[in-house]
Design a protein around this motif. Structure first.
Motif, PDB file in Angstrom:
ATOM      1  N   ARG A  81       1.617   5.649  -1.483  1.00  0.00           N
ATOM      2  CA  ARG A  81       0.778   6.739  -1.816  1.00  0.00           C
ATOM      3  C   ARG A  81       1.766   7.836  -2.318  1.00  0.00           C
ATOM      4  N   GLU A  82       1.441   8.745  -3.125  1.00  0.00           N
ATOM      5  CA  GLU A  82       2.148   9.674  -3.893  1.00  0.00           C
ATOM      6  C   GLU A  82       3.612   9.135  -4.531  1.00  0.00           C
ATOM      7  N   ASP A 139       0.638  -1.182  -0.062  1.00  0.00           N
ATOM      8  CA  ASP A 139       0.133  -0.117  -0.233  1.00  0.00           C
ATOM      9  C   ASP A 139       0.916   1.239  -0.041  1.00  0.00           C
ATOM     10  N   GLY A 195      -1.602   8.587  -7.013  1.00  0.00           N
ATOM     11  CA  GLY A 195      -1.973   9.233  -5.498  1.00  0.00           C
ATOM     12  C   GLY A 195      -2.020   8.034  -4.537  1.00  0.00           C
ATOM     13  N   HIS A 196      -2.821   7.036  -4.901  1.00  0.00           N
ATOM     14  CA  HIS A 196      -2.741   5.713  -4.141  1.00  0.00           C
ATOM     15  C   HIS A 196      -2.723   4.471  -4.928  1.00  0.00           C
TER      16      HIS A 196
END
Length: 199
Positions: free
Chosen positions: A68-69, A66, A87-88
């Protein structure tokens, strides 16, 4: 002799515990995992990978990543600095399947992403990032199917793909509000897409 064998066994067990403990510590060290991802991406593609947001790796029979960014840099000649932004990202992999005929990916989830594909005036594609093989793989040895993996579920939300080249008077602009692809019974694929093209 028995004491020597017992001592050797205890020593090996201790080393194993230390190695396993170190491996789990490194896996849970976010900066280490980000650094390794960037290192191997640079080695295989020659491009930079940046993960600015949180990264979580849950190891098991089904391992989940998982992050992000995320930013994957573009070719030097391209018009924008990043070829891919996410973004994710959530990726789930069935580890035992990696040792079988076809890897199984239970889930790929993408949110707030952008992919910019571009062809230069010289005919270079910015998505050509992997080393070229001198000898192409024989046709009879290539795997059948659209994908080299079994993808059970793909979820996409709020993503955009653009493709531009000197041959196009208007760049292709695909916007996906929501998309779902699921591997259903009987080797069927069920899909649902909501979005627009060149609007």
């Amino acid at each position: 002799m028995r004491r020597i064998l017992l001592f050797t066994l205890l020593t090996l067990l201790t080393l194993l515990i230390v190695v396993v403990g170190l491996a789990f510590w490194l896996i849970n060290d976010e900066d280490f995992v980000k650094g390794q991802a960037a290192k191997y991406t640079r080695q295989f593609t020659g491009r930079e990978l940046f993960i600015a947001g949180p990264l979580d790796l849950q190891v098991g029979a089904e391992t989940t990543l998982d992050a992000r960014e995320i930013r994957f840099r573009n070719a030097e000649w391209a018009g924008s600095p990043d070829m891919v932004t996410v973004g994710h990202l959530r990726l789930r992999v069935d580890i035992p399947s990696l040792f079988g005929a076809m890897p199984v990916v239970p889930l790929i989830q993408l949110e707030d992403c952008g992919i910019e594909l571009e062809t230069s005036a010289e005919g270079e594609n910015n998505w050509d990032v992997l080393p070229k093989k001198d000898d192409p793989e024989p046709v009879e040895k290539k795997k059948k199917g659209l994908l080299p993996v079994v993808l059970n579920q793909l979820l996409i939300n709020n993503c955009r793909l653009t493709q531009d080249s000197p041959q196009h008077t208007t760049p292709l602009d695909v916007r996906i509000e929501a998309a779902r692809l699921e591997h259903a019974a009987g080797d069927r694929l069920e899909t649902a897409v909501r979005g627009s093209i060149n609007e």
